[in-house]
Scaffold this motif. Structure first.
Motif, PDB file in Angstrom:
ATOM      1  N   LYS A  76       0.813  -0.870   0.482  1.00  0.00           N
ATOM      2  CA  LYS A  76       0.037  -0.356   0.193  1.00  0.00           C
ATOM      3  C   LYS A  76       0.519   1.386   0.035  1.00  0.00           C
ATOM      4  CE  LYS A  76      -3.928  -2.446   2.044  1.00  0.00           C
ATOM      5  NZ  LYS A  76      -5.121  -2.054   2.816  1.00  0.00           N
ATOM      6  N   GLU A  77       0.804   1.908   0.895  1.00  0.00           N
ATOM      7  CA  GLU A  77       1.273   3.273   1.069  1.00  0.00           C
ATOM      8  C   GLU A  77       2.665   2.896   1.699  1.00  0.00           C
ATOM      9  OE1 GLU A  77       1.250   6.210  -0.268  1.00  0.00           O
ATOM     10  OE2 GLU A  77      -0.240   5.418  -1.909  1.00  0.00           O
ATOM     11  N   ALA A  78       3.710   1.953   2.179  1.00  0.00           N
ATOM     12  CA  ALA A  78       4.066   1.553   3.527  1.00  0.00           C
ATOM     13  C   ALA A  78       5.592   1.115   2.359  1.00  0.00           C
ATOM     14  CB  ALA A  78       3.562   0.158   4.121  1.00  0.00           C
ATOM     15  N   VAL A  79       6.726   1.610   3.025  1.00  0.00           N
ATOM     16  CA  VAL A  79       7.999   1.198   2.648  1.00  0.00           C
ATOM     17  C   VAL A  79       8.934   0.736   3.230  1.00  0.00           C
ATOM     18  CG1 VAL A  79      10.167   2.312   0.773  1.00  0.00           C
ATOM     19  CG2 VAL A  79       7.372   2.755   0.234  1.00  0.00           C
ATOM     20  N   ALA A  80       9.546  -0.239   3.596  1.00  0.00           N
ATOM     21  CA  ALA A  80      10.504  -0.514   4.381  1.00  0.00           C
ATOM     22  C   ALA A  80      11.398  -0.853   3.749  1.00  0.00           C
ATOM     23  CB  ALA A  80       9.986  -1.968   4.689  1.00  0.00           C
ATOM     24  N   VAL A 138      10.915   1.917   8.119  1.00  0.00           N
ATOM     25  CA  VAL A 138      10.164   1.589   7.264  1.00  0.00           C
ATOM     26  C   VAL A 138       8.738   3.144   7.998  1.00  0.00           C
ATOM     27  CG1 VAL A 138       8.745   0.899   9.210  1.00  0.00           C
ATOM     28  CG2 VAL A 138       7.904   0.352   7.471  1.00  0.00           C
ATOM     29  N   ARG A 139       8.423   3.785   6.897  1.00  0.00           N
ATOM     30  CA  ARG A 139       6.835   5.024   7.085  1.00  0.00           C
ATOM     31  C   ARG A 139       6.836   4.772   6.277  1.00  0.00           C
ATOM     32  NH1 ARG A 139       8.401   8.476   2.933  1.00  0.00           N
ATOM     33  NH2 ARG A 139       9.271   7.428   1.228  1.00  0.00           N
ATOM     34  N   GLY A 140       5.471   5.027   5.518  1.00  0.00           N
ATOM     35  CA  GLY A 140       4.369   5.263   5.301  1.00  0.00           C
ATOM     36  C   GLY A 140       3.484   4.370   5.580  1.00  0.00           C
ATOM     37  N   GLY A 147       0.002   1.946   7.294  1.00  0.00           N
ATOM     38  CA  GLY A 147      -0.677   1.641   8.647  1.00  0.00           C
ATOM     39  C   GLY A 147       0.540   0.115   9.406  1.00  0.00           C
ATOM     40  N   VAL A 148       0.487   0.216  10.307  1.00  0.00           N
ATOM     41  CA  VAL A 148       1.373  -0.894  10.794  1.00  0.00           C
ATOM     42  C   VAL A 148       1.348  -2.268   9.998  1.00  0.00           C
ATOM     43  CG1 VAL A 148       2.045  -2.336  13.757  1.00  0.00           C
ATOM     44  CG2 VAL A 148       0.310   0.393  13.086  1.00  0.00           C
ATOM     45  N   LYS A 149       0.037  -2.675  10.047  1.00  0.00           N
ATOM     46  CA  LYS A 149      -0.059  -3.711   9.214  1.00  0.00           C
ATOM     47  C   LYS A 149       0.296  -3.253   7.993  1.00  0.00           C
ATOM     48  CE  LYS A 149      -3.042  -7.883   8.403  1.00  0.00           C
ATOM     49  NZ  LYS A 149      -1.455  -7.512   7.944  1.00  0.00           N
ATOM     50  N   ALA A 150       0.062  -2.576   7.270  1.00  0.00           N
ATOM     51  CA  ALA A 150       0.879  -2.499   5.769  1.00  0.00           C
ATOM     52  C   ALA A 150       2.030  -2.695   6.321  1.00  0.00           C
ATOM     53  CB  ALA A 150       0.272  -1.122   5.043  1.00  0.00           C
ATOM     54  N   GLN A 151       3.240  -1.840   7.466  1.00  0.00           N
ATOM     55  CA  GLN A 151       4.580  -1.823   7.338  1.00  0.00           C
ATOM     56  C   GLN A 151       4.770  -2.514   7.704  1.00  0.00           C
ATOM     57  OE1 GLN A 151       5.018   1.000  10.686  1.00  0.00           O
ATOM     58  NE2 GLN A 151       4.489   3.229   9.579  1.00  0.00           N
ATOM     59  N   SER A 152       4.460  -3.746   8.631  1.00  0.00           N
ATOM     60  CA  SER A 152       4.944  -5.012   9.225  1.00  0.00           C
ATOM     61  C   SER A 152       4.948  -5.821   7.806  1.00  0.00           C
ATOM     62  CB  SER A 152       3.583  -6.534   9.746  1.00  0.00           C
ATOM     63  OG  SER A 152       2.917  -6.186   9.724  1.00  0.00           O
ATOM     64  N   GLU A 153       3.394  -6.089   6.295  1.00  0.00           N
ATOM     65  CA  GLU A 153       4.313  -6.479   4.860  1.00  0.00           C
ATOM     66  C   GLU A 153       5.032  -6.598   4.712  1.00  0.00           C
ATOM     67  OE1 GLU A 153      -0.143  -6.561   3.940  1.00  0.00           O
ATOM     68  OE2 GLU A 153      -0.965  -7.715   5.963  1.00  0.00           O
ATOM     69  N   ALA A 154       4.888  -4.912   4.457  1.00  0.00           N
ATOM     70  CA  ALA A 154       6.448  -4.760   3.640  1.00  0.00           C
ATOM     71  C   ALA A 154       7.796  -4.927   4.313  1.00  0.00           C
ATOM     72  CB  ALA A 154       6.643  -2.186   3.652  1.00  0.00           C
TER      73      ALA A 154
END
Length: 124
Positions: free
Chosen positions: A18-22, A76-78, A80-87
């Motif tokens: 989504k919007e998360a990048v790690a 990691v930034r951007g 939500g928490v779930k999207a960040q974990s998946e990134a």
């Protein structure tokens, strides 16, 4: 291909959801294992137990001897928490594939190298 910094040699992988990048840096063969996300301990950053366990599932593929000294540093930034974990999971899978290309097939089968393309649909 490994890169070098002050803390040693590392392998890097980028994960997106989504919007998360790690941006994940994997430091193999260190003195002791460490897992930091944005400068904090991973259990502190992902306070939900389910997410903190999900984040490092790709590392379970490694032998226990390799896992002992493996350090992981994540930015990691951007999203939500779930999207960040998946990134983070995707980024870690990509870093592991660079570290040991023989693991690539197993990582692909387990779904750690597949990017989830779904996005939030625009409001109409």
């Amino acid at each position: 291909m490994a890169k070098k910094t002050d803390t040693g040699q590392y392998f890097e992988g980028i994960g997106r959801r989504k919007e998360a990048v790690a941006r994940v840096r994997l430091f193999p063969a260190g003195k002791e294992a460490f897992y930091r996300i944005n400068g904090r301990d991973y259990q502190e950053y992902f306070s939900v137990k389910r997410l903190s366990q999900l984040v490092f599932t790709p590392l379970k593929i490694l032998d226990s001897s390799l896992r002992k000294g493996t350090g992981v540093e994540i930015r990691v930034r951007g999203g939500g928490v779930k999207a960040q974990s998946e990134a983070v999971v995707l980024g870690l899978g990509r870093a592991l594939a660079k570290f040991n290309p023989e693991l690539k097939k197993e990582l692909r089968v387990m779904g750690y190298l597949t990017r989830d393309p779904r996005r939030v649909e625009r409001k109409k």
